[in-house]
Design a protein around this motif. Structure first.
Motif, PDB file in Angstrom:
ATOM      1  N   LYS A   1       0.830  -1.202   0.000  1.00 43.32           N
ATOM      2  CA  LYS A   1       0.000   0.000   0.000  1.00 43.32           C
ATOM      3  C   LYS A   1       0.873   1.265   0.000  1.00 43.32           C
ATOM      4  CE  LYS A   1      -3.873   1.897   2.592  1.00 43.32           C
ATOM      5  NZ  LYS A   1      -3.137   2.874   3.418  1.00 43.32           N
ATOM      6  N   LEU A   2       1.917   1.261   0.834  1.00 48.27           N
ATOM      7  CA  LEU A   2       2.812   2.429   0.872  1.00 48.27           C
ATOM      8  C   LEU A   2       3.546   2.579  -0.464  1.00 48.27           C
ATOM      9  CD1 LEU A   2       4.258   2.036   4.469  1.00 48.27           C
ATOM     10  CD2 LEU A   2       2.798   3.891   3.652  1.00 48.27           C
ATOM     11  N   ALA A   3       3.912   1.425  -1.053  1.00 42.29           N
ATOM     12  CA  ALA A   3       4.616   1.479  -2.341  1.00 42.29           C
ATOM     13  C   ALA A   3       3.742   2.147  -3.406  1.00 42.29           C
ATOM     14  CB  ALA A   3       5.018   0.075  -2.776  1.00 42.29           C
ATOM     15  N   LYS A   4       2.427   1.861  -3.332  1.00 39.88           N
ATOM     16  CA  LYS A   4       1.515   2.477  -4.309  1.00 39.88           C
ATOM     17  C   LYS A   4       1.394   3.985  -4.081  1.00 39.88           C
ATOM     18  CE  LYS A   4      -0.104  -1.386  -6.304  1.00 39.88           C
ATOM     19  NZ  LYS A   4      -0.072  -1.756  -7.689  1.00 39.88           N
ATOM     20  N   GLU A   5       1.707   4.417  -2.866  1.00 34.31           N
ATOM     21  CA  GLU A   5       1.711   5.864  -2.610  1.00 34.31           C
ATOM     22  C   GLU A   5       2.994   6.499  -3.129  1.00 34.31           C
ATOM     23  OE1 GLU A   5       0.830   7.484   1.347  1.00 34.31           O
ATOM     24  OE2 GLU A   5      -0.432   5.708   1.647  1.00 34.31           O
ATOM     25  N   ILE A   6       4.067   5.750  -3.015  1.00 33.12           N
ATOM     26  CA  ILE A   6       5.369   6.296  -3.424  1.00 33.12           C
ATOM     27  C   ILE A   6       5.515   6.325  -4.944  1.00 33.12           C
ATOM     28  CG2 ILE A   6       7.841   5.722  -3.429  1.00 33.12           C
ATOM     29  CD1 ILE A   6       7.652   5.183  -0.507  1.00 33.12           C
TER      30      ILE A   6
ATOM     31  N   PRO B   1       3.553   7.038  -7.624  1.00 36.08           N
ATOM     32  CA  PRO B   1       3.232   8.252  -8.397  1.00 36.08           C
ATOM     33  C   PRO B   1       4.205   9.396  -8.125  1.00 36.08           C
ATOM     34  CG  PRO B   1       1.385   7.610  -6.972  1.00 36.08           C
ATOM     35  CD  PRO B   1       2.455   6.616  -6.760  1.00 36.08           C
ATOM     36  N   ARG B   2       4.776   9.424  -6.912  1.00 35.44           N
ATOM     37  CA  ARG B   2       5.759  10.486  -6.611  1.00 35.44           C
ATOM     38  C   ARG B   2       7.061  10.232  -7.374  1.00 35.44           C
ATOM     39  NH1 ARG B   2       4.113  11.499  -0.259  1.00 35.44           N
ATOM     40  NH2 ARG B   2       2.071  10.591  -0.636  1.00 35.44           N
ATOM     41  N   MET B   3       7.406   8.972  -7.528  1.00 33.42           N
ATOM     42  CA  MET B   3       8.601   8.643  -8.335  1.00 33.42           C
ATOM     43  C   MET B   3       8.368   9.103  -9.778  1.00 33.42           C
ATOM     44  SD  MET B   3       9.200   4.746  -6.980  1.00 33.42           S
ATOM     45  CE  MET B   3      10.547   4.338  -8.093  1.00 33.42           C
ATOM     46  N   LEU B   4       7.157   8.831 -10.238  1.00 35.40           N
ATOM     47  CA  LEU B   4       6.805   9.165 -11.620  1.00 35.40           C
ATOM     48  C   LEU B   4       6.861  10.678 -11.836  1.00 35.40           C
ATOM     49  CD1 LEU B   4       5.852   7.222 -13.868  1.00 35.40           C
ATOM     50  CD2 LEU B   4       3.512   7.797 -13.270  1.00 35.40           C
ATOM     51  N   ALA B   5       6.398  11.420 -10.834  1.00 35.81           N
ATOM     52  CA  ALA B   5       6.337  12.869 -10.975  1.00 35.81           C
ATOM     53  C   ALA B   5       7.710  13.521 -10.813  1.00 35.81           C
ATOM     54  CB  ALA B   5       5.357  13.450  -9.963  1.00 35.81           C
ATOM     55  N   THR B   6       8.552  12.947  -9.951  1.00 36.84           N
ATOM     56  CA  THR B   6       9.819  13.626  -9.624  1.00 36.84           C
ATOM     57  C   THR B   6      11.052  12.946 -10.212  1.00 36.84           C
ATOM     58  OG1 THR B   6      10.134  12.312  -7.621  1.00 36.84           O
ATOM     59  CG2 THR B   6       8.876  14.368  -7.399  1.00 36.84           C
TER      60      THR B   6
ATOM     61  N   GLY C   1       8.549  10.228   5.419  1.00 37.29           N
ATOM     62  CA  GLY C   1       8.235   9.394   6.577  1.00 37.29           C
ATOM     63  C   GLY C   1       7.267   8.273   6.266  1.00 37.29           C
ATOM     64  N   LEU C   2       7.471   7.603   5.145  1.00 38.79           N
ATOM     65  CA  LEU C   2       6.527   6.565   4.725  1.00 38.79           C
ATOM     66  C   LEU C   2       7.022   5.143   4.986  1.00 38.79           C
ATOM     67  CD1 LEU C   2       5.296   8.178   1.392  1.00 38.79           C
ATOM     68  CD2 LEU C   2       3.961   7.836   3.478  1.00 38.79           C
ATOM     69  N   ARG C   3       8.095   5.037   5.742  1.00 42.67           N
ATOM     70  CA  ARG C   3       8.632   3.703   5.985  1.00 42.67           C
ATOM     71  C   ARG C   3       7.623   2.856   6.779  1.00 42.67           C
ATOM     72  NH1 ARG C   3      13.829   1.500   6.578  1.00 42.67           N
ATOM     73  NH2 ARG C   3      14.856   3.494   6.278  1.00 42.67           N
ATOM     74  N   GLN C   4       7.549   1.601   6.451  1.00 41.28           N
ATOM     75  CA  GLN C   4       6.639   0.706   7.163  1.00 41.28           C
ATOM     76  C   GLN C   4       7.172   0.468   8.574  1.00 41.28           C
ATOM     77  OE1 GLN C   4       4.273  -2.881   5.630  1.00 41.28           O
ATOM     78  NE2 GLN C   4       6.350  -3.629   5.871  1.00 41.28           N
ATOM     79  N   ILE C   5       6.259   0.469   9.563  1.00 40.49           N
ATOM     80  CA  ILE C   5       6.707   0.236  10.943  1.00 40.49           C
ATOM     81  C   ILE C   5       6.603  -1.255  11.248  1.00 40.49           C
ATOM     82  CG2 ILE C   5       6.386   0.879  13.361  1.00 40.49           C
ATOM     83  CD1 ILE C   5       4.810   3.355  12.263  1.00 40.49           C
TER      84      ILE C   5
ATOM     85  N   GLY D   1      -1.416   4.094   8.249  1.00 41.55           N
ATOM     86  CA  GLY D   1      -1.249   3.007   7.282  1.00 41.55           C
ATOM     87  C   GLY D   1       0.160   2.440   7.206  1.00 41.55           C
ATOM     88  N   GLN D   2       1.029   2.896   8.081  1.00 36.24           N
ATOM     89  CA  GLN D   2       2.424   2.486   7.944  1.00 36.24           C
ATOM     90  C   GLN D   2       2.811   1.244   8.738  1.00 36.24           C
ATOM     91  OE1 GLN D   2       3.571   6.966   7.855  1.00 36.24           O
ATOM     92  NE2 GLN D   2       5.457   5.779   7.926  1.00 36.24           N
TER      93      GLN D   2
END
Ligand code: ADP
Ligand code: ZN
Ligand code: MG
Length: 492
Positions: A403-408, A410-415, A427-431, A476-477
């Motif tokens: 789930k976190l990867a799916k958030e990251i 689009p940001r990879m795609l944009a940047t 701060g999206l690392r999984q706990i 969600g982390q």
């Protein structure tokens, strides 16, 4: 046969016949310069600027054969499983055309560069091997464009930039038995030649052109019928549509007691019909003779060996290797080897990742989907194969949840930034850390005594609710696997 709208036979009638198809495919080689002079082959230059006395056909100008063109033609021949002839000859093919200033094309006739090849296709899961008669080299003509609508401003312009561009002609055996097989044949030709890098095969730029020869015979008959040649097929779709029309037309003629004429026909995309253009010319009409201004082409074993040794892996071999090495499904391997650029991308991503199967899913699903939505190709991808591999590895190591990867992503795609970097910054690392999770789980247990009571009373389904609260508290982390296990232990 008169032209005009024809009543075509019913599908049942057509089904009594078997079509026989052979294709002649012209492919522009990806050399930087023309085949007999040093003029550039670049597309889109102002008319008549990429020209010199040789490609203008001026008297006394002599051709010099391009080694690069011959090498690419040999590579194409090898990729199509041909025998490369150690000795071949160029030949003059004489005919008049306004965009052919020499008055002849320099082609090959009875001694072509390559012969006896084959190509494997698959239609509806059925594999089939099709014969390739020959691959020969030749030069292209210029281009005529007809402009204006009224008699007073109607002109034909001749642009000789294309004159002398290197081509190969690939002639197939009459082995195809339907328009779908012809479609598949052309698809594989394009894929293979693009893989080898001898042509872009860009149909819109005319780098891949196809003439189709087609005849029909009653099913079970041994003798081939009289064939017609359909020209002007500048897309895969038109090839299929033109063949289906032509097959039906020929069946209609035979069924009504007529005879198919051996002729050259043109496909008209606007009407979906083919129309007679001229009666078929024969080889003797061209007055072929050996080209006196060029020496024969000799291909030594050593030269052939060098060319063979630097041939890239062909799509079919690469597909098999992808399945064996990376454990991906056949369908996925098919998609990932559809172009060389995609195969290269996937392979680099797979090597950079801890999970090549997951890498295949990310490339085929998220990445290709996102690129397609923006009308981009794989080589435009803002995400490098290394970055995609890194993302897959972060998931495999448990640092990111799916789930976190799916958030990251689009940001990879944009940047165009690396996933690890985005993960740390945002701060999206999984706990997964037990200490950090323990505190949150304890808080949630303390805050929901009623649900805890229910769970202990046997309603274990409420665990789902509690996990949901913990995920919410961690945005969600939290690692869901770890949370589940720790929660159940605490409630036991
Ligand atoms: P031509 O002498 O008319 O140019 P070729 O024998 O050189 O004919 O073949 C040209 C192309 O037509 C080849 O691709 C070949 O496979 C195909 N072909 C030959 N005979 C037939 C036929 N009866 N029906 C369909 N295609 C054919
Ligand atoms: Zn030139
Ligand atoms: Mg022929």
């Amino acid at each position: 046969m008169a032209t005009g709208t024809l009543a075509l036979p019913t599908p049942e009638t057509i089904a009594k016949y078997e079509p026989v198809i052979g294709l002649e495919v012209h492919v522009q080689l990806a050399t930087n310069t023309k085949i007999f002079c040093g003029c550039p082959t670049s597309f889109g230059a102002p008319p008549n600027t990429n020209v010199c006395p040789v490609c203008l056909g001026l008297p006394g100008a002599l051709p010099v054969l391009s080694k690069a063109a011959v090498e690419m033609a040999i590579e194409a021949g090898l990729a199509l499983n041909c025998r490369i002839n150690p000795f071949s000859r160029l030949a003059r093919k004489n005919y008049f055309y306004p965009d052919l200033p020499k008055g002849y094309q320099i082609s090959q006739y009875d001694q072509p560069l390559a012969e006896h090849g084959s190509l494997d296709i698959e239609v509806n899961g059925e594999p089939k091997r099709l014969g390739i008669t020959r691959v020969h080299i030749e030069d292209d003509a210029g281009k005529s464009s007809h402009e204006g609508f009224r008699d007073s401003d109607r002109y034909t312009y001749v642009d000789l930039n294309r004159s002398g561009t290197p081509l190969i002609e690939i002639v197939s055996e009459p082995d195809m038995r339907g328009s779908d097989e012809a479609y598949a044949y052309l698809t594989v030709i394009k894929q293979v030649l693009q893989f080898v890098g001898v042509s872009t095969c860009d149909m819109e730029k005319g780098h891949l052109r196809c003439d189709a020869n087609v005849s029909v015979r009653l099913k079970g008959a041994e003798k081939f019928g009289v064939k017609a040649e359909v020209k002007n097929l500048n897309s895969f779709r038109f090839l299929k549509l033109a063949l289906d029309y032509e097959i039906a037309r020929q069946v209609g003629i035979i069924e009504s007691g007529g005879k198919v004429a051996q002729e050259t026909r043109l496909y008209n995309p606007d009407t979906g019909e083919t129309v007679g253009m001229r009666s078929k010319e024969h080889a003797h009409d061209y007055r072929y003779f050996p080209e006196p201004d060029l020496v024969p082409v000799r291909v030594s074993d050593r030269w052939l060996g060098e060319i063979r040794s630097r041939m890239p892996e062909l799509p079919s071999a690469r597909k098999k290797r992808f399945i064996d090495t990376y454990g991906i499904r056949e369908y996925d391997a098919d998609v990932l080897t559809s172009t060389r650029a995609l195969a290269d991308y996937y392979e680099a991503a797979a090597k950079a990742s801890a999970d090549p199967k997951a890498a295949a899913n990310w490339v085929m699903g998220d990445l290709l989907g996102a690129l397609k939505a923006e009308g981009k190709e794989i080589h435009d991808s803002p995400i490098s194969p290394g970055q995609l591999g890194e993302l897959v590895t972060l998931i495999a190591k448990g640092e990111l949840s799916g789930k976190l990867a799916k958030e990251i992503f689009p940001r990879m795609l944009a940047t165009g930034q690396a996933p690890g970097l985005i993960m740390e910054r945002e701060g999206l690392r999984q706990i997964s850390d037990a200490g950090a999770l323990e505190k949150i789980i304890d808080d949630v247990i303390a805050a929901n005594p009623k649900q805890v009571e229910q769970y202990k009373g046997g309603k274990t389904a409420v665990a789902g609710f509690l996990v949901g609260q913990i995920m919410k508290a961690t945005r969600g982390q939290a690692n869901p696997g770890a949370v589940n296990e720790m929660l159940r232990k605490k409630l036991a």
